[in-house]
Scaffold this motif. Structure first.
Motif, short mmCIF file in Angstrom:
data_model
loop_
_atom_site.label_atom_id
_atom_site.label_comp_id
_atom_site.label_asym_id
_atom_site.label_seq_id
_atom_site.Cartn_x
_atom_site.Cartn_y
_atom_site.Cartn_z
N LEU A 1 14.25 6.65 13.25
CA LEU A 1 15.12 7.42 12.36
C LEU A 1 14.82 8.91 12.41
CD1 LEU A 1 15.25 4.92 9.38
CD2 LEU A 1 17.06 5.43 11.02
N GLY A 2 13.88 9.30 13.29
CA GLY A 2 13.72 10.73 13.53
C GLY A 2 12.36 11.31 13.20
N ALA A 3 11.37 10.44 12.83
CA ALA A 3 10.07 10.97 12.46
C ALA A 3 9.15 11.02 13.68
CB ALA A 3 9.44 10.10 11.38
N SER A 4 8.48 12.15 13.85
CA SER A 4 7.45 12.24 14.89
C SER A 4 6.31 11.31 14.48
CB SER A 4 6.95 13.67 14.99
OG SER A 4 6.36 14.04 13.76
N PRO A 5 5.40 10.97 15.40
CA PRO A 5 4.30 10.08 15.02
C PRO A 5 3.57 10.60 13.78
CG PRO A 5 4.29 10.44 17.38
CD PRO A 5 5.37 11.33 16.83
N TRP A 6 3.31 11.90 13.73
CA TRP A 6 2.58 12.46 12.61
C TRP A 6 3.36 12.33 11.30
CZ3 TRP A 6 -1.31 13.66 9.89
CH2 TRP A 6 -1.22 14.58 8.85
N ARG A 7 4.70 12.60 11.38
CA ARG A 7 5.48 12.53 10.14
C ARG A 7 5.70 11.08 9.71
NH1 ARG A 7 10.47 16.48 9.98
NH2 ARG A 7 9.89 16.66 7.80
N ALA A 8 5.79 10.17 10.68
CA ALA A 8 5.89 8.75 10.33
C ALA A 8 4.62 8.32 9.59
CB ALA A 8 6.07 7.90 11.58
N PHE A 9 3.48 8.85 10.05
CA PHE A 9 2.23 8.55 9.37
C PHE A 9 2.23 9.14 7.96
CE2 PHE A 9 -1.93 10.20 8.10
CZ PHE A 9 -2.61 9.01 7.97
N TRP A 10 2.63 10.40 7.88
CA TRP A 10 2.51 11.12 6.62
C TRP A 10 3.49 10.61 5.57
CZ3 TRP A 10 -0.93 13.92 4.31
CH2 TRP A 10 -0.55 14.69 3.21
N HIS A 11 4.73 10.33 6.00
CA HIS A 11 5.75 9.97 5.02
C HIS A 11 5.84 8.47 4.77
CE1 HIS A 11 7.50 13.92 4.50
NE2 HIS A 11 7.44 14.10 5.81
N VAL A 12 5.38 7.66 5.72
CA VAL A 12 5.55 6.22 5.56
C VAL A 12 4.21 5.48 5.52
CG1 VAL A 12 6.53 4.13 6.57
CG2 VAL A 12 7.83 6.26 6.58
N TYR A 13 3.41 5.66 6.58
CA TYR A 13 2.19 4.85 6.68
C TYR A 13 1.21 5.19 5.57
CZ TYR A 13 -1.37 2.10 9.07
OH TYR A 13 -2.30 1.15 9.39
N LEU A 14 0.94 6.48 5.43
CA LEU A 14 -0.06 6.89 4.44
C LEU A 14 0.34 6.47 3.01
CD1 LEU A 14 -2.75 8.46 4.11
CD2 LEU A 14 -1.38 10.49 3.65
N PRO A 15 1.58 6.77 2.58
CA PRO A 15 1.93 6.34 1.22
C PRO A 15 1.84 4.82 1.04
CG PRO A 15 3.64 7.76 2.12
CD PRO A 15 2.66 7.53 3.21
N MET A 16 2.14 4.09 2.12
CA MET A 16 2.11 2.64 1.96
C MET A 16 0.70 2.10 1.90
SD MET A 16 5.49 1.29 3.43
CE MET A 16 4.60 -0.16 3.20
N THR A 17 -0.27 2.89 2.41
CA THR A 17 -1.65 2.42 2.33
C THR A 17 -2.32 2.94 1.06
OG1 THR A 17 -2.31 4.28 3.70
CG2 THR A 17 -1.99 2.20 4.82
N LYS A 18 -1.56 3.63 0.25
CA LYS A 18 -2.14 4.19 -0.98
C LYS A 18 -2.87 3.13 -1.82
CE LYS A 18 0.12 6.67 -4.26
NZ LYS A 18 1.13 7.64 -4.71
N PRO A 19 -2.28 1.94 -2.00
CA PRO A 19 -3.02 0.96 -2.80
C PRO A 19 -4.40 0.68 -2.21
CG PRO A 19 -0.79 0.20 -2.36
CD PRO A 19 -0.97 1.44 -1.57
N GLY A 20 -4.47 0.64 -0.89
CA GLY A 20 -5.76 0.40 -0.24
C GLY A 20 -6.71 1.57 -0.46
#
Lengths: 348, 364, 273
Positions: free
Chosen positions: C175-194
């Motif tokens: 959908l247009g996210a660079s690897p870094w932005r995919a990490f920052w906007h999706v992966y990182l927030p989703m690992t927040k509970p962890g």
């Protein structure tokens, strides 16, 4: 099995029964006392020299535990669950324990019926079991042949450069600081605390390690973590024997006594005092001296000691002359406040 | 609100891009997953990759999306090679079977995500997200979390998110696989409707032949990493080029047949040969269930098979039943219901008539 | 009827090994020689306690952050491995975890000592002329604690990361996210509970650390646990020690509540249900 005749079988059975009966009778009589000491390598010597022969003579078993701990004593007295029948105690702990009523009076008619002990060793709640001294130890290979001679030298990091090690406690360190600052050994108490801490400020930055256990004292020196530090006098002779470049100076050492005491609520106080009596045998005392230079006041002991060995003992007259007499009374009273101040001082 | 009544032209007329797969190959440790895959898709076309699992259809899609690097060949969008382009630069929309909505974002932020990645200012991207949501009949759902929506609603959000940035190519990977039948049929219409409005080129991956037949401009039937047949739904259905396609797309009855001296013989029947078959042909005839007619009286020249009816299923507008024939084994028949005539009866003897003109003749 | 029986052994253990000692500590801290408030008064007035308490909080916080910083990429890496190989990496993480804290701490003492491995290497490499002091420094304490707690961070994070739908990161990419932005906007927030769970565990464990600061930091880097030890063993002051134990417990509870409040349940359990 095929060779075994019926008679053999019978003999075996009989023998087994006899063994079982012996075991039972021994068990029925047996009292085992728990003696709490400082443990370590000395425990083996104590077992050989005192505990085994004592059991053989009296049938009373001895179980040794470690370490010496005032809080544990307090906890056991307060819960009424006293495991120890006899425990070693340092001077300041002794005073604390007496104040709180955690000890049983010694029945001297059991321990020293002929009244041969000197009064200093014969106290209401304890018997002096050993003498020891906290002294300066140093690496003989680090100062180009020079040797430190006093607490002033300990503080002199220009002439004797290198990291120092001290105990993590104000006890004795305040005295050492005052000695380094020129206070005469007989004018130490009551301590000039302000002056002592001020003097300690000068050395704090050079102290690489603050030890808490006896094992650490010498480990720091051997590992080179420190080139000079305080140790209990008995820790160094074995290292010298191994050829390690370490030595001690008696000058300014803190001469201390440690005691045997019977805790309040001990299950076998009589048997414990019998064991104390066995510790007064001068020949056994001489044997123990081979392994531990912390002699007590066993009557007739010092006369039997080899003069060379005698020089390495805290109670040798030459050594007594240069040490100061540590005052547990002072510390019993001021320890809590000064320890807090000490801990805070360390943080800055 | 049905999409037909939504405000017209909420999206600017985007025009789909042509796509060209050129001899794409993909191997996994020596095992080919895709073999010499070549295909040209016209701008704005709706093409379905149809095949069983392991047929390579998803591999082809993932190569286009940039998730997988091909071992050989090239992919062009609008005439430009994208094989070396990172995924995010390919500018394609995508809808996944598992929706893949971001659970930590509300619906509006989910839909606006591609716009945010493209640097669209907040106010504008929220407005456009709202439009996209209206298009999939979810206006006003922006504040909800994906977890609070039903399966169908989630898939509509996923569609809105995939098209909000007006991509020229839209990829759909079994998007309806997780929905129940009724919803699936409704969604099929909606997806076609959305595609018509946006005009983008769509590649749709499914293993459901009914879905493929309903939605596609063209179907690419795939099996074991190869293309079996490419054609319009009608062409595929009527003229399957091989047994796999005939069997995979729709239902098929196979009859072994041979042509000799101008006569075609099969199942004890001897009929004049259709003109398109060469002399000496041997193979199988594929006949769809609806190609048969149940007859009571004489047949008038058309070939017939006779047998007994077994197992009838009532389908509302039609019956579907199995005939245990004397010479050709079990044959599946579909029969339209006609008012005033008798339906099939289990156990009744039956004669089936059919026309050779409608049969597909398969080699081997 | 059965359920209460099933938890009974646990409740009994809890009662014996937590409730009883806890009540006892409460009793001691409020029944000292100086009256019911002696412990509290000491806490309020002692600058020693104030400094060490703050130092302990700071230490726990920095150790937690360092563990998260080092553990997160490692956990990402492990979670990204195929399941068959993940086991090998997890075993490598667990190996030190199964080694006694005391052994690991002493090993650090060997490494960091004046004549230890680190100094020997520095001198051999010519980076230093004479031994540097590493033992009994904040560096030593941090190193020791981070090494001990890192497996906790990694295991907690890997647990959450392997639960994540890998399709989400792909979706972000296409959908247009660079690897870094995919990490920052999706992966990182989703690992927040962890991250929150790991932070909570690490912080609470760090607060109670005793052996490592004692052996590697010495008395100049005492933590609250070391101060409690000092109170009991050197100052024979059980009242203040108990009061401090209660403060430690209260701090732990506050930390848990605070993190729970910062990261509400909704996101903690916000999987793609």
């Amino acid at each position: 099995m095929t060779d075994m005749t019926r008679r053999d079988m019978g003999r075996l059975a009989l023998g087994g029964a006899a063994l079982a009966a012996m075991g039972k009778s021994a068990h029925a009589q047996a009292v085992t006392i728990t003696v709490n000491g400082s443990g370590g390598s000395l425990a083996k010597s104590l077992e050989r020299i005192y505990e085994k022969p004592f059991t053989a003579e009296t049938g009373i078993g001895v179980r040794s535990t470690a370490p010496v701990s005032l809080p544990k004593l307090k906890a056991m007295v307060e819960t009424g669950n006293m495991e120890w029948d006899l425990t070693e105690m340092g001077g300041a702990d002794m005073i604390e324990a007496i104040k709180n009523g955690w000890l049983t009076e010694i029945d001297w008619s059991i321990v020293d019926p002929d009244n041969k002990l000197p009064p200093i060793a014969r106290q209401k709640y304890g018997m002096v079991t050993s003498t020891f001294s906290t002294v300066i130890a140093y690496r003989t290979d680090k100062f180009g042949g020079k040797a430190p001679k006093s607490w002033a030298d300990f503080w002199d990091v220009k002439s004797f450069p290198g990291p120092r090690a001290l105990q993590d406690s104000p006890v004795q360190n305040l005295e050492f600081a005052l000695l380094a600052d020129g206070v005469p050994a007989d004018k130490l108490y009551p301590l000039d605390v302000e002056r002592a801490f001020k003097k300690l400020d000068q050395i704090k930055g050079n102290v690489a390690a603050w030890w808490t256990t006896g094992a650490q004292q010498v480990q720091l020196l051997v590992d080179g973590e420190a080139v000079m530090g305080t140790v209990w006098n008995g820790r160094v002779p074995p290292l010298k024997k191994e050829g390690k470049p370490v030595d001690i100076i008696w000058n300014g050492g803190a001469l201390q006594l440690s005691y045997w005491a019977v805790p309040k609520g001990a299950k076998h106080p009589r048997e414990a005092m019998l064991y104390m009596k066995s510790r007064l045998d001068p020949d056994k005392g001489l044997q123990l001296l081979q392994d531990s230079p912390y002699p007590g006041f066993a009557p007739g002991l010092i006369e039997k000691v080899d003069p060379e060995l005698a020089k390495t003992l805290p109670i040798h007259p030459d050594n007594v002359a240069v040490q100061y007499r540590f005052d547990p009374d002072y510390w019993s009273e001021h320890r809590q406040k000064l320890t807090e101040r000490w801990a805070a001082w360390l943080l800055t | 609100m049905h999409p037909a009544f939504a405000p017209a032209r909420t999206f600017s007329e985007t025009i789909g891009a042509p796509i060209s797969f050129q001899a794409i190959g993909k191997r996994y440790g020596g095992v080919p997953a895709l073999h010499e895959f070549s295909l040209d898709i016209a701008a704005g076309e709706f093409v379905t990759f149809l095949g069983p699992s392991g047929s390579g259809k998803t591999t082809a899609l993932n190569i286009l999306a940039g998730f997988i690097e091909p071992s050989a060949g090239d992919v062009l969008i609008d005439g430009v090679s994208i094989t070396r382009l990172p995924t995010e630069k390919r500018n394609v929309g995508m809808v996944f079977q598992s929706y893949s909505l971001f659970p930590h974002m509300d619906v509006r932020d989910n839909v606006a995500f591609p716009l945010r990645m493209r640097g669209v200012p907040k106010a504008e991207r929220h407005a456009r997200a709202e439009q996209a949501l209206a298009m999939v009949r979810l206006a006003g759902y922006g504040d909800r979390k994906p977890q609070e929506l039903s399966g169908g609603q989630r898939q509509r959000v996923a569609c809105a998110r995939a098209v909000v940035f007006e991509p020229r190519v839209l990829l759909m990977d079994e998007p309806l696989g997780a929905l129940d039948l009724k919803l699936r049929e409704a969604m099929q219409d909606e997806i076609r409707e959305v595609q018509r409005r946006i005009g983008c080129t769509v590649i749709y991956v499914t293993h459901d032949q009914g879905e493929a037949l309903t939605m596609s401009d063209r179907i690419v039937v795939m099996n074991e990493g190869r293309i079996e047949q490419i054609g319009t739904p009608a062409a595929i259905y009527d003229n399957p080029s091989n047994a796999f396609v005939a069997q995979f797309v729709g239902e098929t009855n196979f009859l072994t047949a041979a042509l000799a001296r101008g006569r075609l013989t099969f199942a004890g029947v001897d009929a004049p040969a259709p003109a398109r078959l060469p002399e000496g042909w041997r193979g199988r005839m594929a006949l769809r269930p609806e190609h048969f007619t149940r007859v009571v009286a004489e047949t008038g020249g058309a070939p017939t098979l006779s047998g007994r009816i077994d197992d009838i299923a009532f389908h509302g507008g039609s019956y579907r039943y199995v005939v245990e024939t004397e010479k050709a084994g079990r044959v599946i028949v579909q029969e339209q219901r006609r008012h005033g005539s008798d339906g099939p009866v289990v156990g009744a003897p039956v004669t089936l008539k059919f026309s050779l003109e409608r049969a597909a003749f398969l080699e081997g | 009827m059965v359920a209460p029986l099933l938890v009974a052994p646990l409740l009994l253990l809890f009662a014996i090994f937590f409730v009883v000692p806890f009540v006892e500590i409460m009793r001691i801290s409020f029944s000292g020689q100086g009256g019911a408030l002696a412990g509290a008064t000491w806490l309020m007035s002692s600058s020693l306690f104030a400094v060490i308490f703050l130092n302990t909080l700071k230490l726990a916080l920095t150790v937690t952050l360092i563990c998260l910083g080092l553990g997160y990429p490692a956990a990402c890496f492990i979670a990204g491995q195929p399941a068959s190989q993940r086991g090998i990496y997890l075993a490598l993480v667990l190996l030190p975890f199964w080694t006694s804290v005391l052994v690991r701490t002493y090993t650090w003492a060997l490494v960091l000592g004046r004549e230890g491995l680190l100094n020997a290497s520095l001198i051999w490499l010519g980076l230093s002329d004479e031994p540097q002091r590493f033992m009994f420094t904040p560096l030593a304490v941090h190193l020791g604690m981070v090494q001990i707690l890192l497996p906790v961070a990694i295991l907690t994070l890997v647990g959450v990361m392997t639960e994540l739908d890998p399709g989400l990161a792909r979706a972000a990419r296409v959908l247009g996210a660079s690897p870094w932005r995919a990490f920052w906007h999706v992966y990182l927030p989703m690992t927040k509970p962890g991250i929150v769970a790991a932070a909570m565990l690490l912080f609470i464990l760090s607060l109670g650390f005793y052996i490592t600061p004692a052996l590697l930091g010495g008395p100049r880097h005492r933590t609250i646990a070391n101060l409690i030890d000092l109170q009991v063993h050197q100052m024979n002051d059980w009242t203040s020690a108990s009061a401090m134990a209660l403060v430690l417990l209260a701090t732990t509870i506050v930390a848990v509540v605070l993190l729970r409040w910062l990261v509400p349940d909704r996101t903690l359990h916000g999987g793609a249900g």
